[in-house]
Design a protein around this motif. Sequence first.
Motif, mmCIF file in Angstrom:
data_model
loop_
_atom_site.group_PDB
_atom_site.id
_atom_site.type_symbol
_atom_site.label_atom_id
_atom_site.label_comp_id
_atom_site.label_asym_id
_atom_site.label_seq_id
_atom_site.Cartn_x
_atom_site.Cartn_y
_atom_site.Cartn_z
ATOM 1 N N SER A 164 -16.019 -19.315 0.440
ATOM 2 C CA SER A 164 -14.742 -18.873 -0.132
ATOM 3 C C SER A 164 -14.884 -17.588 -0.940
ATOM 4 C CB SER A 164 -14.149 -19.978 -1.011
ATOM 5 O OG SER A 164 -14.977 -20.256 -2.127
ATOM 6 N N LEU A 167 -13.831 -14.223 0.675
ATOM 7 C CA LEU A 167 -12.411 -13.863 0.610
ATOM 8 C C LEU A 167 -12.062 -13.286 -0.753
ATOM 9 C CD1 LEU A 167 -10.547 -16.746 2.491
ATOM 10 C CD2 LEU A 167 -10.504 -14.312 3.044
ATOM 11 N N GLN A 196 -18.210 -20.337 8.609
ATOM 12 C CA GLN A 196 -16.946 -20.744 8.005
ATOM 13 C C GLN A 196 -15.823 -19.778 8.370
ATOM 14 O OE1 GLN A 196 -17.830 -24.053 6.937
ATOM 15 N NE2 GLN A 196 -16.338 -23.535 5.362
ATOM 16 N N GLY A 197 -14.637 -20.323 8.524
ATOM 17 C CA GLY A 197 -13.480 -19.487 8.828
ATOM 18 C C GLY A 197 -13.176 -18.496 7.723
ATOM 19 N N ASP A 198 -13.455 -18.867 6.468
ATOM 20 C CA ASP A 198 -13.208 -17.950 5.346
ATOM 21 C C ASP A 198 -13.960 -16.638 5.535
ATOM 22 O OD1 ASP A 198 -11.822 -20.061 4.350
ATOM 23 O OD2 ASP A 198 -12.886 -20.181 2.441
ATOM 24 N N ALA A 200 -14.952 -15.237 8.387
ATOM 25 C CA ALA A 200 -14.319 -14.462 9.458
ATOM 26 C C ALA A 200 -13.046 -13.789 8.956
ATOM 27 C CB ALA A 200 -14.002 -15.372 10.642
ATOM 28 N N GLU A 201 -12.269 -14.499 8.154
ATOM 29 C CA GLU A 201 -11.051 -13.910 7.595
ATOM 30 C C GLU A 201 -11.380 -12.757 6.648
ATOM 31 O OE1 GLU A 201 -8.953 -17.120 5.803
ATOM 32 O OE2 GLU A 201 -8.731 -18.221 7.680
ATOM 33 N N ALA A 202 -12.427 -12.934 5.848
ATOM 34 C CA ALA A 202 -12.839 -11.869 4.931
ATOM 35 C C ALA A 202 -13.277 -10.633 5.708
ATOM 36 C CB ALA A 202 -13.969 -12.356 4.028
ATOM 37 N N THR A 204 -12.216 -9.757 8.668
ATOM 38 C CA THR A 204 -11.023 -9.159 9.270
ATOM 39 C C THR A 204 -10.256 -8.311 8.262
ATOM 40 O OG1 THR A 204 -10.779 -10.955 10.885
ATOM 41 C CG2 THR A 204 -8.823 -9.658 10.391
ATOM 42 N N PHE A 205 -9.952 -8.893 7.109
ATOM 43 C CA PHE A 205 -9.176 -8.165 6.107
ATOM 44 C C PHE A 205 -9.932 -6.928 5.616
ATOM 45 C CE2 PHE A 205 -6.481 -11.896 5.877
ATOM 46 C CZ PHE A 205 -5.252 -11.370 5.514
ATOM 47 N N SER A 206 -11.226 -7.075 5.402
ATOM 48 C CA SER A 206 -12.016 -5.949 4.892
ATOM 49 C C SER A 206 -12.053 -4.799 5.890
ATOM 50 C CB SER A 206 -13.442 -6.415 4.579
ATOM 51 O OG SER A 206 -13.433 -7.381 3.564
ATOM 52 N N PHE A 243 -15.868 -7.201 14.470
ATOM 53 C CA PHE A 243 -14.833 -6.988 13.462
ATOM 54 C C PHE A 243 -14.622 -5.508 13.166
ATOM 55 C CE2 PHE A 243 -16.311 -11.284 12.846
ATOM 56 C CZ PHE A 243 -15.146 -11.992 12.589
#
Length: 397
Positions: A164, A167, A196-198, A200-202, A204-206, A243
Amino acid sequence: MTVESTAAARKPRRSSGTKRAGAKTASQPKASEPQLVQLLTPEGERVKNDEYDGFVADITPESLRGLYRDMVLTRRFDAEATSLQRQGELGLWASLLGQEAAQIGSGRALRDDDYVFPTYREHGVAWCRGVDPTNLLGMFRGVNHGGWDPKTNNFHLYTIVIGSQTLHAAGYAMGVAKDGADSAVIAYFGDGASSQGDVAEAFTFSAVYNAPVVFFCQNNQWAISEPTEKQMRVPLYQRAQGFGFPGVRVDGNDVLACLAVTRAALERARTGQGPMLVEAFTYRMGAHTTSDDPTKYRADEEREAWEAKDPILRLRAYLERESAADEAFFAALEKESEALGRRVREAVRAMPDPDHMAIFDHVYADGHALVDEERAQFAAYEASFSDSGAGAVEEGK
């Protein structure tokens, strides 16, 4: 026992009938041979690297001794914390044994205005950020929720929830970019957390927002009992390509290489070139935490092979080869490490028990009726013990 021999002294044995979990099978595809940035060999010999040598050109013999001191004292603190947990003084402890070079190298690459988002194992990075080691232990003793102010050292509180913090780092870095600051953010996580999906999301956003963040993954080969080959089919650092930002694998037991690569990644982030993934290829010599038994899932031979690459012994060999440190230095450092161990022991045992009612404080900024009700119920529950004790004494009379 010397500090350098700590790893060798901890050699849990495995029965000969135990089979290593997660062994590769013939059906698994072979990944391309990954690149590895290395400036010091396991034997302590300097290796030339045209891309990264410039990032450690300022390193002097005094600097090398400082890096060595950082690693030795971090290991000593970690060993003391492990012993305290075994003695019942801490509820749990996550050891960094074997990962000192990755943490000290990357930690010393940071500027004061950079911000760190750690997991629960970054004791060496905390040391580099000036966080008193004893402050790391309050949470593991159950007397606080984190014993330091993140703003003081730009070092966030330890994060237990896996992944986490990446993120949090991505969002913080996006804010840094919006503010127009030239500082960088670094997020630490392990190879297991990378699934963890968190995370991958981090990523993407970054990437989309070109955030000034370095993702520093300490690949210690094991996500608790799962080996890396059960987690991914390609070298971890290559995941960054999907990414839209670069990744690099560095020898995580080489403190000079970790320092150089992290400096390069941070400079890239500060100059508006966006995120980067650093995979520090290292090894967890001990257990995942003190509640784990690694002899159940990994072979002694594997651990022994990595102990031969010990990051502290590697730098010591280089110091001795270059005549950058003498026996007086090593002897003085050994005394300093023992003094640190004593200070940590005394500080932990002197920690006051927390106010039991404090658990209800600061849940809401303006209070809450349900919390007030729970506070009253808990107070009555605690009072019932003192009442029963007083009654027992009265009956005894």
